[in-house]
Scaffold this active site. Structure first.
Site, PDB file in Angstrom:
ATOM      1  N   CYS A  98     -21.930 -41.502  -8.993  1.00 45.84           N
ATOM      2  CA  CYS A  98     -20.732 -41.068  -8.004  1.00 45.84           C
ATOM      3  C   CYS A  98     -20.404 -39.653  -8.630  1.00 45.84           C
ATOM      4  O   CYS A  98     -20.035 -39.408  -9.818  1.00 45.84           O
ATOM      5  CB  CYS A  98     -19.725 -41.895  -7.960  1.00 45.84           C
ATOM      6  SG  CYS A  98     -18.239 -41.262  -7.647  1.00 45.84           S
ATOM      7  N   CYS A 102     -16.254 -36.020  -3.199  1.00 48.75           N
ATOM      8  CA  CYS A 102     -16.133 -36.123  -1.902  1.00 48.75           C
ATOM      9  C   CYS A 102     -14.631 -36.475  -1.468  1.00 48.75           C
ATOM     10  O   CYS A 102     -14.270 -36.250  -0.198  1.00 48.75           O
ATOM     11  CB  CYS A 102     -17.048 -37.147  -1.322  1.00 48.75           C
ATOM     12  SG  CYS A 102     -18.524 -37.226  -2.346  1.00 48.75           S
ATOM     13  N   THR A 183     -10.973 -41.596  -8.136  1.00 44.81           N
ATOM     14  CA  THR A 183     -12.320 -41.443  -8.552  1.00 44.81           C
ATOM     15  C   THR A 183     -12.132 -39.893  -8.967  1.00 44.81           C
ATOM     16  O   THR A 183     -11.770 -38.886  -8.222  1.00 44.81           O
ATOM     17  CB  THR A 183     -13.198 -41.418  -7.189  1.00 44.81           C
ATOM     18  OG1 THR A 183     -12.979 -42.728  -6.830  1.00 44.81           O
ATOM     19  CG2 THR A 183     -14.685 -40.922  -7.565  1.00 44.81           C
ATOM     20  N   GLU A 248     -13.316 -43.547 -12.959  1.00 44.95           N
ATOM     21  CA  GLU A 248     -12.106 -43.965 -12.186  1.00 44.95           C
ATOM     22  C   GLU A 248     -10.599 -44.142 -13.260  1.00 44.95           C
ATOM     23  O   GLU A 248     -11.092 -44.222 -14.258  1.00 44.95           O
ATOM     24  CB  GLU A 248     -12.340 -45.338 -11.469  1.00 44.95           C
ATOM     25  CG  GLU A 248     -13.566 -45.545 -10.874  1.00 44.95           C
ATOM     26  CD  GLU A 248     -13.371 -44.780  -9.421  1.00 44.95           C
ATOM     27  OE1 GLU A 248     -12.224 -44.763  -9.040  1.00 44.95           O
ATOM     28  OE2 GLU A 248     -14.495 -44.469  -8.666  1.00 44.95           O
ATOM     29  N   HIS A 283     -14.522 -40.400   5.302  1.00 45.33           N
ATOM     30  CA  HIS A 283     -15.166 -41.074   3.825  1.00 45.33           C
ATOM     31  C   HIS A 283     -15.979 -41.995   4.213  1.00 45.33           C
ATOM     32  O   HIS A 283     -16.849 -42.299   3.330  1.00 45.33           O
ATOM     33  CB  HIS A 283     -13.866 -41.240   3.109  1.00 45.33           C
ATOM     34  CG  HIS A 283     -13.991 -41.533   1.603  1.00 45.33           C
ATOM     35  ND1 HIS A 283     -14.804 -40.479   1.091  1.00 45.33           N
ATOM     36  CD2 HIS A 283     -13.893 -42.297   0.547  1.00 45.33           C
ATOM     37  CE1 HIS A 283     -14.735 -40.858  -0.205  1.00 45.33           C
ATOM     38  NE2 HIS A 283     -14.165 -41.751  -0.640  1.00 45.33           N
ATOM     39  N   TYR A 287     -20.113 -42.164   2.371  1.00 45.22           N
ATOM     40  CA  TYR A 287     -21.080 -43.281   1.675  1.00 45.22           C
ATOM     41  C   TYR A 287     -22.602 -43.185   2.349  1.00 45.22           C
ATOM     42  O   TYR A 287     -23.229 -43.969   1.857  1.00 45.22           O
ATOM     43  CB  TYR A 287     -20.495 -44.419   1.884  1.00 45.22           C
ATOM     44  CG  TYR A 287     -19.200 -44.785   0.743  1.00 45.22           C
ATOM     45  CD1 TYR A 287     -18.030 -43.878   0.966  1.00 45.22           C
ATOM     46  CD2 TYR A 287     -19.309 -45.584  -0.346  1.00 45.22           C
ATOM     47  CE1 TYR A 287     -17.086 -44.269   0.105  1.00 45.22           C
ATOM     48  CE2 TYR A 287     -18.340 -45.807  -1.064  1.00 45.22           C
ATOM     49  CZ  TYR A 287     -17.176 -45.005  -1.070  1.00 45.22           C
ATOM     50  OH  TYR A 287     -16.236 -45.001  -1.938  1.00 45.22           O
ATOM     51  N   CYS A 290     -24.076 -40.460  -0.372  1.00 41.55           N
ATOM     52  CA  CYS A 290     -24.125 -40.824  -1.702  1.00 41.55           C
ATOM     53  C   CYS A 290     -24.893 -41.995  -2.062  1.00 41.55           C
ATOM     54  O   CYS A 290     -25.618 -42.254  -3.032  1.00 41.55           O
ATOM     55  CB  CYS A 290     -22.730 -40.736  -2.295  1.00 41.55           C
ATOM     56  SG  CYS A 290     -21.673 -42.074  -2.244  1.00 41.55           S
ATOM     57  N   GLU A 436     -17.562 -50.351  -6.177  1.00 44.05           N
ATOM     58  CA  GLU A 436     -17.067 -49.354  -5.646  1.00 44.05           C
ATOM     59  C   GLU A 436     -17.735 -48.997  -4.189  1.00 44.05           C
ATOM     60  O   GLU A 436     -16.999 -48.703  -3.476  1.00 44.05           O
ATOM     61  CB  GLU A 436     -17.326 -48.069  -6.533  1.00 44.05           C
ATOM     62  CG  GLU A 436     -16.343 -46.922  -6.234  1.00 44.05           C
ATOM     63  CD  GLU A 436     -16.753 -46.268  -5.149  1.00 44.05           C
ATOM     64  OE1 GLU A 436     -17.893 -45.893  -4.656  1.00 44.05           O
ATOM     65  OE2 GLU A 436     -15.709 -45.350  -4.743  1.00 44.05           O
TER      66      GLU A 436
HETATM   67 FE1  SF4 Z   1     -18.521 -40.996  -5.321  1.00 44.24          FE
HETATM   68 FE2  SF4 Z   1     -19.835 -41.379  -3.052  1.00 44.24          FE
HETATM   69 FE3  SF4 Z   1     -17.290 -41.695  -3.106  1.00 44.24          FE
HETATM   70 FE4  SF4 Z   1     -18.633 -39.451  -3.195  1.00 44.24          FE
HETATM   71  S1  SF4 Z   1     -18.408 -40.732  -1.565  1.00 44.24           S
HETATM   72  S2  SF4 Z   1     -16.714 -39.855  -4.420  1.00 44.24           S
HETATM   73  S3  SF4 Z   1     -20.150 -39.934  -4.573  1.00 44.24           S
HETATM   74  S4  SF4 Z   1     -18.580 -42.981  -4.161  1.00 44.24           S
HETATM   75 FE    FE Z   2     -15.057 -43.815  -3.416  1.00 43.36          FE
END
Ligand code: SF4
Ligand code: FE
Length: 482
Positions: A98, A102, A183, A248, A283, A287, A290, A436
């Site tokens: 991660c 984002c 995060t 985190e 958001h 996902y 990533c 997560e």
């Molecule tokens: Fe992390 Fe993925 Fe959330 Fe971006 S979208 S902060 S890479 S878990």
């Molecule tokens: Fe997240």
């Protein structure tokens, strides 16, 4: 835009109040537990500097009339949404974990849209803040998740469980509370506080959106533990992914004073749900970028493990790798789809298709587990029974271990790739890829509630009735239950 080196320097300039494992830490940039996550986030700056990534990692901002890092950009077109997802997949591939930037990007977009719809000069106030973020290429931590305490009780019955306004003056307000699962907050410059639930009349003090520097007086950060994080203090081989990691932390707000020019919602409870919807939509799309990038790394590691073990050509191995790719691309495809079916917003931005964004994230709550299961299957038990690197370095047992763990490939290569799979499925970097993925951007039930609302089951019933030759009065039964 900042270079990666300038980003690291900017982190050193902060005066954080941070606790890690019971100790107050003054300087985080070189801390063994934190440094991998900082290197990960710094990749969002480094790649933006490279000509081959410029189109993907940067965008032109009409607000400061300059090129900005895409993580601070307001999505103006479908192409922007696709570029965002490509950027996230690339970063997921480069870091295997991660990269933390984002949440702030999606939060900036949510607040941009909602302040426009709220009026009252709040949008202009937010634009000034956005210019500050873009002009200084800052990392913004989007802070939405309150502890919530006893879920059966509303905020008013347990006010400490939600960030709230505890005092107002003419030119500032004071907030108190806590946000969980933040995060990348230790690697951020700013925290953008938002409510995370529907709010009713009488709950005005909980309807607060505001921005605070991460080292503002009254803010305390407490670092989260992750599996096997003790290995961060040891040799690189046993870390699996020694270069990169996620992060985190808990954020405590103990009477933090916020100047009014950093307040973007104060009591407008009716805008809490639109804000959450904008944020959750964007958001959940994130996902779709990533996690496929991370799964590309895990699939590659599994394929390499089979090569080093001499079983690469077995038909079941190939089939499992195909399944891993299929699941990965299914997640990615849902992300592409929700971006492709975006619609314009009143503020002149674009919003992803909410149903498909929810489906995208819902797949993320499942498929990484299956890809991880297949990776463990292909890696074999050695990934969790392998002796430590210290044993391999020992003059007596080291050569013996190397002798007996010889397979088709180099023993050290085999150790490294098995440790990478271990880290991504059970260890430190499993955090973003497993739990997560389950709970970030809302747990599975949050998506199911939205899918229930958006999938239009009455329309589907109507389709079936036409084909079955039913009229309304022939329907029978109790009819739709809700
Ligand atoms: Fe992390 Fe993925 Fe959330 Fe971006 S979208 S902060 S890479 S878990
Ligand atoms: Fe997240």
């Amino acid at each position: 835009m900042k270079t990666a080196a300038e980003y690291l320097e900017s982190l050193r300039a902060r005066k954080l109040r941070l606790f890690i494992r019971g100790e107050q830490i003054d300087e985080v940039v070189d801390h063994p537990l934190v440094a991998p996550s900082i290197r990960t986030l710094a990749e969002s700056y480094r790649l933006a500097e490279l000509p081959e990534h410029r189109e993907t990692f940067t965008a032109w901002s009409p607000f400061i009339d300059a090129r900005v890092n895409r993580f601070t950009h307001i999505f103006a077109s479908e192409a922007d949404l696709h570029a965002k997802q490509r950027m996230q997949r690339t970063l997921g591939q480069v870091t295997g974990t991660c990269f933390q930037r984002c949440v702030g990007m999606d939060a900036l977009n949510a607040v941009y849209n909602v302040t426009y719809e709220m009026g009252d000069g709040l949008h202009e106030r937010f634009l000034a803040y956005l210019r500050y973020v873009q002009g200084n290429d800052l990392v913004v931590c989007g802070a939405m998740t309150d502890p919530k305490g006893d879920r059966s009780k509303p905020p008013a019955a347990q006010p400490d469980m939600y960030v709230r306004i505890v005092a107002r003056t003419e030119d500032s307000l004071v907030i108190r509370g806590c946000k969980l699962h933040q995060t990348g907050v230790v690697n951020s410059h700013e925290i953008l506080v938002m409510p995370g639930r529907n709010l009713a009349a009488g709950e005005e003090d909980f309807a607060v959106v505001c921005a605070v520097p991460v080292d503002a007086p009254g803010i305390t950060l407490v670092y989260g533990r992750s599996p096997s994080d003790d290995r961060r203090y040891g040799c690189s081989v046993d870390q699996g992914n020694p270069g990169y990691g996620g992060q985190e932390a808990v954020v405590l707000f103990e009477d933090v004073e916020v100047p009014i020019d950093r307040v973007f919602m104060d009591g407008q409870t009716e805008f809490a749900v639109p804000l959450v919807d904008y944020f959750a939509g964007h958001h959940r799309h994130s996902y779709g970028g990533c996690k496929p990038g991370n799964l590309d790394v895990l699939t590659g590691a599994a394929a390499l493990a089979t090569r080093l073990a001499g079983v690469e050509r077995a038909s079941h191995v190939r089939d499992k790798l195909v399944e891993m790719a299929h699941l990965t691309e299914t997640i990615y495809a849902c992300g592409v789809a929700c971006a492709t079916r975006c619609t314009p917003t009143p503020a002149g931005t674009v919003m992803v298709d909410p149903l498909l964004a929810n489906v995208c994230k819902h797949n993320v709550t499942r498929f990484p587990y299956e890809v991880g299961r297949l990776a463990e299957d292909l890696a074999g038990g050695l990934m969790v029974t392998l002796p430590s690197d210290e044993d391999f370095q020992h003059p007596e047992v080291g050569p013996l271990l190397a002798k007996y763990l010889q397979a088709a490939g180099d023993v050290d290569a085999r150790r490294r790739v098995l440790r990478l799979i271990e880290s991504m499925t059970l260890g430190t970097t499993s955090v973003p890829l497993r739990t997560e993925a389950m709970h970030g951007a809302g747990s599975p039930q949050a998506q199911r509630v939205r899918i229930r609302a958006q999938a239009n089951f009455e329309h589907k019933i109507g389709l079936a009735k036409i084909i079955a030759g039913l009229t309304d009065d022939e329907e029978g039964g109790d009819g739709p239950s809700d």
